[in-house]
Design an enzyme around this catalytic site. Structure first.
Site, short mmCIF file in Angstrom:
data_model
loop_
_atom_site.label_atom_id
_atom_site.label_comp_id
_atom_site.label_asym_id
_atom_site.label_seq_id
_atom_site.Cartn_x
_atom_site.Cartn_y
_atom_site.Cartn_z
N TYR A 1 25.68 17.28 63.57
CA TYR A 1 27.08 17.74 63.73
C TYR A 1 27.99 16.90 62.83
CZ TYR A 1 31.49 19.04 65.91
OH TYR A 1 32.76 19.50 66.13
N PHE B 1 46.08 37.45 46.22
CA PHE B 1 44.93 38.10 46.83
C PHE B 1 45.35 38.43 48.27
CE2 PHE B 1 40.93 38.34 49.15
CZ PHE B 1 40.40 39.41 48.48
N THR B 2 44.73 39.45 48.86
CA THR B 2 45.20 39.93 50.19
C THR B 2 45.30 38.81 51.23
OG1 THR B 2 42.92 40.55 50.67
CG2 THR B 2 44.38 42.31 49.91
N ASP C 1 42.62 28.68 42.74
CA ASP C 1 41.66 29.45 43.54
C ASP C 1 40.48 29.76 42.63
OD1 ASP C 1 40.15 31.49 44.70
OD2 ASP C 1 41.87 32.47 45.63
N LYS D 1 31.41 34.18 46.74
CA LYS D 1 31.37 34.85 45.44
C LYS D 1 30.47 34.06 44.49
CE LYS D 1 35.48 37.51 46.05
NZ LYS D 1 35.23 38.82 45.49
N ARG E 1 41.63 49.46 46.50
CA ARG E 1 42.49 48.35 46.14
C ARG E 1 43.78 48.96 45.62
NH1 ARG E 1 40.53 43.47 48.41
NH2 ARG E 1 41.49 44.80 49.93
N PHE F 1 44.06 47.50 55.74
CA PHE F 1 42.93 48.16 55.07
C PHE F 1 41.60 47.92 55.77
CE2 PHE F 1 41.00 44.42 53.08
CZ PHE F 1 42.04 43.51 53.03
N1 F0G Z 1 40.55 34.28 46.94
C1 F0G Z 1 40.01 35.24 46.18
C2 F0G Z 1 40.35 35.31 44.73
C3 F0G Z 1 39.12 36.16 46.74
O1 F0G Z 1 38.59 37.11 45.96
C4 F0G Z 1 38.79 36.06 48.11
C5 F0G Z 1 37.90 37.03 48.73
C6 F0G Z 1 39.39 35.05 48.86
C7 F0G Z 1 40.26 34.17 48.24
C8 F0G Z 1 39.10 34.89 50.32
O2 F0G Z 1 37.82 34.39 50.49
O3 F0G Z 1 36.64 36.24 51.73
O4 F0G Z 1 35.69 33.93 51.62
O5 F0G Z 1 37.69 34.38 52.97
N2 F0G Z 1 37.55 38.12 48.21
C9 F0G Z 1 36.64 39.11 48.80
C10 F0G Z 1 36.63 40.39 48.00
C11 F0G Z 1 36.89 39.36 50.25
O6 F0G Z 1 36.03 41.35 48.49
O7 F0G Z 1 37.14 40.45 46.89
P1 F0G Z 1 36.92 34.75 51.77
#
Ligand code: F0G
Length: 481
Positions: A79, A131-132, A222, A265, A388, A454
């Protein structure tokens, strides 16, 4: 690796052998119609059993290497003080050059902590693009996201090699307008996801850093798609042709104050981390890590994934790994363009993006053309893409629709998962769809969640167009396809 064929075409060539496979099945058109109807015309609601090729995302869906799988077998589940964490920290220091590491369960965990520690109500956060999840976290902390890209960024048919660049003049104006006290940091996103996987140049990063430094504003990076950005710098930026991906990554990191990524990713695992050389930043974030993610040496990740990430971080500096998705995207885009289908150009780093505004000029943004196109693609092919566009934008606080800058159906390329023949199938079905695009109409919400709608939103096709499209498809291809 890209191999030049004798006819001049560049073919993405796998420099690995596939040794483990997962079966997939193309369910007949009637079953697909039922699945998309039950899922509220939202591809997020589909189940794997109903999907032929899953191009929803490259997040957590990449093929791992044999060395990553092997590393998982020797993980240390302690842990606190897990040796797996120290291997990861060493890999991050070696590849990225950061001394302090805070693991998190995935990228948005990092965004949450950064928002919690650095962002206060009334702040503004300049960035190349949102990013979303980034936008959601910063807005939930009371800040406003300011996207300061160059005009070219929104031109899907552009040839500009670095559409992820920040517009330097606009950045200067933004700092002047809002003042340093309201800007906790500037954020640069590698291989800018929602612009269609578009990179920024090192020259631009350098200029952004210089301006930020003059105003003592930290630079947050990022790096969820960092190896792809490095790959494009090598391919497209003058002076970097002969540098290795590792050297390019190191140079980019020399401008960064606070780094985070989603390991789902480019390191092909399920997890993420924050890293920095700034002890003060590290100490500010650290107390919150066990509150929201997990103890310092696992941060919500399984120790198996931490081991695999330590390997994945090193492997992403291999040119063939860094370019594995981008090379397929290039091939995908070229084949679409040959068939008259408009996609985002130059081809980006994580997916081939079909421009739904051009594909469906008769569907207004208020009827979600990108969502309609993603549903139609599934109906005719069993291929899952992701909307998107405007569905991926939440309403403003007054409940008004916020129209997206771009309307894209994203066909993501998980690294090392799909083959050229599978890409050819997708190109064929979507090109067929393009010839029958008049059959596709818009969508309307029947269930709309208040945030990141979404994911769970349910919609219905205006005039039941899905069924009619299915009938025309069946006449051409038969009921079994
Ligand atoms: N920043 C970027 C540029 C991303 O593409 C993502 C996730 C995140 C942050 C958030 O990371 O999903 O590990 O919490 N992108 C995915 C996509 C979800 O489908 O493009 P996460």
């Amino acid at each position: 690796m890209l191999i030049k064929l004798s006819n001049g075409r560049e073919l993405p060539m796998e420099v690995h052998k596939v040794r483990i496979v997962q079966k997939t099945r193309l369910v007949p058109i009637e079953e697909r119609l039922k699945a998309i109807q039950e899922g509220g015309y939202n591809t997020f609601a589909l189940r794997t059993k109903d999907i032929f090729l899953d191009m929803l995302t490259d997040s957590g869906t990449n093929a791992m290497s044999d060395n990553q799988l092997a590393a998982m077998m020797v993980s240390d589940d302690a842990y606190a003080g897990s040796e797996s964490f120290y291997k990861l920290a060493q890999a991050i220091e070696d590849v990225l050059g950061f001394k302090y590491v805070l693991p998190v369960h995935q990228g948005r965990g990092a965004e949450h902590l950064i928002a919690k520690v650095f962002v206060k109500p009334g702040d503004v956060i300049p960035m190349n693009y949102h990013f979303t999840t980034t936008k959601a976290h910063f807005e939930l902390a009371g800040a406003q996201v300011l996207e300061i890209y160059a005009d070219e960024a929104l031109n899907t048919q552009s040839k500009h090699p670095f559409k992820g660049n920040i517009d330097i003049e606009k950045l200067k104006e933004t700092i002047k307008k809002y003042g340093v006290d309201k800007i906790p940091f500037v954020r640069m996103e590698a291989t800018t996801n929602l612009l269609g996987g578009q990179p920024f140049s090192i020259e631009n990063l350098k200029q952004v850093k210089q301006i930020a430094l003059e105003h003592k504003i930290p630079l947050v990076y990022d790096g969820s798609l960092i190896s792809e950005n490095a790959y494009f710098v090598k391919l497209r930026e003058k002076g970097y042709e002969n540098k290795t991906i590792e050297e390019i990554i190191k140079e980019m990191m020399s401008f960064v104050d606070l780094f985070y990524l989603s390991g789902r990713k480019c390191s092909c695992v399920r997890g993420g981390f924050i890293a920095t050389n700034n002890k003060e930043f590290y100490e500010k974030i650290k107390p919150w890590l066990p509150v929201y993610e997990g103890f310092l040496t696992y941060g919500g990740m399984s120790t198996k994934e931490i081991e695999a990430m330590a390997v994945g971080i090193r492997e992403m500096t291999d040119l063939n790994v860094a370019g594995s998705a981008a090379e397929f995207v290039k091939y995908f885009a070229e084949r679409f363009i040959e068939n008259g289908v408009s996609v985002v150009t130059p081809p980006g780093g994580l997916a081939c993006h079909v421009d739904a505004t051009i594909f469906l000029p008769h569907v207004p943004q208020s009827q979600y053309p990108a969502g309609a196109l993603a549903a139609a693609i599934y109906i005719v092919s069993g291929v899952r893409s992701m909307e998107r566009g405007t569905i991926s934008m939440d309403r403003d606080p007054d409940g008004n629709e916020v129209f997206s800058d771009l309307e894209l159906a994203r066909l993501a390329i998980p690294r090392r998962v799909y083959t050229v023949s599978q890409i050819e199938y997708v190109v064929d079905r979507i090109s067929w769809l393009f010839k029958h695009r008049d059959l596709i109409k818009g969508l309307r919400f029947i269930e709309e969640p208040p945030v990141l709608r979404f994911f769970f939103g349910k919609l219905e096709p205006i005039d039941d167009w899905g069924r009619k499209l299915g009938e025309v498809f069946k006449k051409e291809f038969g009921a079994n396809f």
